[in-house]
Design a protein around this motif. Structure first.
Motif, PDB file in Angstrom:
ATOM      1  N   TYR A 123      92.791  48.046  13.338  1.00 17.13           N
ATOM      2  CA  TYR A 123      91.377  48.028  12.970  1.00 17.13           C
ATOM      3  C   TYR A 123      91.218  47.915  11.454  1.00 17.13           C
ATOM      4  CZ  TYR A 123      86.699  49.805  11.979  1.00 17.13           C
ATOM      5  OH  TYR A 123      85.429  49.949  11.502  1.00 17.13           O
ATOM      6  N   SER A 132      86.908  40.227  13.517  1.00 15.21           N
ATOM      7  CA  SER A 132      86.449  40.944  14.704  1.00 15.21           C
ATOM      8  C   SER A 132      87.572  41.824  15.235  1.00 15.21           C
ATOM      9  CB  SER A 132      85.999  39.956  15.782  1.00 15.21           C
ATOM     10  OG  SER A 132      84.947  39.139  15.300  1.00 15.21           O
ATOM     11  N   CYS A 134      88.527  44.364  18.857  1.00 18.33           N
ATOM     12  CA  CYS A 134      88.168  44.996  20.122  1.00 18.33           C
ATOM     13  C   CYS A 134      89.439  45.473  20.812  1.00 18.33           C
ATOM     14  CB  CYS A 134      87.380  44.048  21.033  1.00 18.33           C
ATOM     15  SG  CYS A 134      88.277  42.557  21.534  1.00 18.33           S
ATOM     16  N   GLN A 135      89.261  46.326  21.814  1.00 16.84           N
ATOM     17  CA  GLN A 135      90.397  46.910  22.535  1.00 16.84           C
ATOM     18  C   GLN A 135      90.185  46.769  24.045  1.00 16.84           C
ATOM     19  OE1 GLN A 135      91.582  50.616  19.606  1.00 16.84           O
ATOM     20  NE2 GLN A 135      90.094  51.014  21.206  1.00 16.84           N
ATOM     21  N   GLU A 179      86.225  52.711  17.623  1.00 18.29           N
ATOM     22  CA  GLU A 179      86.669  52.328  18.966  1.00 18.29           C
ATOM     23  C   GLU A 179      85.496  51.950  19.880  1.00 18.29           C
ATOM     24  OE1 GLU A 179      90.758  54.043  20.316  1.00 18.29           O
ATOM     25  OE2 GLU A 179      89.437  55.756  20.004  1.00 18.29           O
ATOM     26  N   GLN A 180      84.310  51.801  19.312  1.00 15.45           N
ATOM     27  CA  GLN A 180      83.143  51.501  20.134  1.00 15.45           C
ATOM     28  C   GLN A 180      83.304  50.198  20.913  1.00 15.45           C
ATOM     29  OE1 GLN A 180      80.450  53.509  20.670  1.00 15.45           O
ATOM     30  NE2 GLN A 180      81.655  55.005  19.526  1.00 15.45           N
ATOM     31  N   ASN A 181      83.959  49.231  20.299  1.00 14.68           N
ATOM     32  CA  ASN A 181      84.114  47.926  20.941  1.00 14.68           C
ATOM     33  C   ASN A 181      85.367  47.938  21.820  1.00 14.68           C
ATOM     34  OD1 ASN A 181      83.067  45.420  21.424  1.00 14.68           O
ATOM     35  ND2 ASN A 181      84.017  44.440  19.672  1.00 14.68           N
ATOM     36  N   SER A 182      85.333  48.761  22.866  1.00 10.28           N
ATOM     37  CA  SER A 182      86.490  48.932  23.753  1.00 10.28           C
ATOM     38  C   SER A 182      86.064  48.776  25.205  1.00 10.28           C
ATOM     39  CB  SER A 182      87.130  50.314  23.561  1.00 10.28           C
ATOM     40  OG  SER A 182      87.542  50.518  22.230  1.00 10.28           O
ATOM     41  N   LEU A 201      83.319  41.284  26.261  1.00  8.12           N
ATOM     42  CA  LEU A 201      83.917  42.088  25.185  1.00  8.12           C
ATOM     43  C   LEU A 201      84.334  41.191  24.023  1.00  8.12           C
ATOM     44  CD1 LEU A 201      85.174  44.840  24.167  1.00  8.12           C
ATOM     45  CD2 LEU A 201      87.296  44.078  25.270  1.00  8.12           C
ATOM     46  N   THR A 204      81.252  39.754  22.229  1.00  9.89           N
ATOM     47  CA  THR A 204      80.617  40.762  21.379  1.00  9.89           C
ATOM     48  C   THR A 204      81.403  40.969  20.097  1.00  9.89           C
ATOM     49  OG1 THR A 204      79.702  41.907  23.310  1.00  9.89           O
ATOM     50  CG2 THR A 204      79.847  43.162  21.262  1.00  9.89           C
ATOM     51  N   ALA A 205      82.739  41.014  20.225  1.00 17.38           N
ATOM     52  CA  ALA A 205      83.584  41.181  19.039  1.00 17.38           C
ATOM     53  C   ALA A 205      83.424  39.999  18.094  1.00 17.38           C
ATOM     54  CB  ALA A 205      85.042  41.336  19.459  1.00 17.38           C
TER      55      ALA A 205
END
Length: 313
Positions: A123, A132, A134-135, A179-182, A201, A204-205
């Motif tokens: 990150y 960007s 994401c997880q 970690e919001q984009n998980s 996902l 969005t990232a």
């Protein structure tokens, strides 16, 4: 409509970094070589990202990361990411850049990343270059993991899989803003709905790259929390000492033993109220002096009033 490059950590980290894996042996503990290899992969990835973002030739991160660099370059070459003759020197190799590509490029880091700190390093890299992030976390029952491992061409000891299951840390969206984009999915099977969630996902990232100042805000919040905890701790210790001294003074002034217990309860209740006010910041946010010092002074004043009620009955 997206390009994708996959970097499997199992291929990038040399097996010897994990130590020997003889049949029936105890699961290996993380060795310095293992940690160093992970750091080298991240350095290679940053060199790759820097070349992409800057549309410049790719150069290796240094001789110290040569083993990981050779594996990394091989991984890139197999996916057609290298531009240039196969026999050219590493420093002269260049990669396709976003300016030269017509579609976004997703870099997939295929690893368990079982500690949040491991994922946070990635990150931070994304934040550094405003990329960007994401997880995708695949949740899978331990027994299924063991069965799948046994079907691998080079299975790990069962103890290693069990140890990993105990250590792995799921994304914590409430605790970690980064970690919001998980997305957490059932790892037993994949449905059409899961595929749609993954695409959403990624989209969005792509639309929300990490801003460089986001981490600064996060760090400031963490620093404030640490400072607040330290302030409350200092006030708590000082109030405890004040209570101890007050109880001693009360005893010396012949407060009845039957009333000493009530005095102690009243003082501890008073301390709890003052500390809670300090935690909430009530009446202290606009003060220029140290909050702990002010609370300690106020508590000592109130404690004196409380004990005087028992002394001057």
């Amino acid at each position: 409509g997206w390009d994708c490059a996959v970097f499997p950590y199992d291929d990038l980290i040399p097996p010897e970094a994990f130590g020997p894996r003889e049949p029936g042996a105890e699961p290996p503990s993380p060795l310095p070589g293992w940690k160093r290899s992970r750091r080298e992969v991240l350095q290679c990835l940053e060199s790759f990202v820097r070349a992409l973002v800057g549309a410049e030739p790719l150069s290796g991160p240094g001789a110290a990361a040569l083993p990981a660099w050779e594996r990394f370059v091989g991984c890139c070459r197999r996916q057609g990411l290298l531009v240039g003759p196969a026999g050219s020197q590493a420093g002269a190799r260049s990669y396709r850049t976003p300016a030269a590509a017509s579609r976004p490029l997703f870099l997939v880091l295929d690893d368990n990343f079982y500690y949040q700190s491991m994922r946070h390093e990635v990150y931070q890299l994304a934040r550094k270059y405003s990329l960007s992030f994401c997880q995708l976390f695949l949740e899978c029952p331990l027994e299924c993991c063991l069965q799948r491992n046994r079907r691998r061409s080079h299975p790990l000891p069962d103890q290693t899989i069990c140890l990993m299951a105990r250590k792995i840390e799921m994304p914590d969206l409430e605790k970690n803003s980064w970690e919001q984009n998980s997305l957490v999915l059932n790892g037993l099977d994949c449905t059409v709905e899961d595929n749609e969630q993954i695409i959403n996902l990624l989209a969005t990232a792509l639309e929300n790259p990490v801003k460089q100042n986001e981490e600064n805000t996060e760090q400031k919040e963490a620093d404030r929390a640490i400072c607040a905890a330290s302030t409350v701790h200092r006030a708590d210790q000082a109030c405890r000492r004040a209570i101890s001294q007050t109880m001693k003074d009360a005893k010396d002034k012949n407060v009845l033993p039957s009333e000493m217990k009530s005095l102690a309860e009243e003082l501890n209740k008073l301390k709890a109220e003052f500390l809670e006010d300090l935690r909430q910041g009530d009446g202290l946010k606009n003060q220029s002096s140290d909050p702990a010092t002010r609370v300690i002074s106020s508590f000592q004043h109130e404690a004196t009033n409380v004990v005087n009620k028992y002394i001057f009955k």
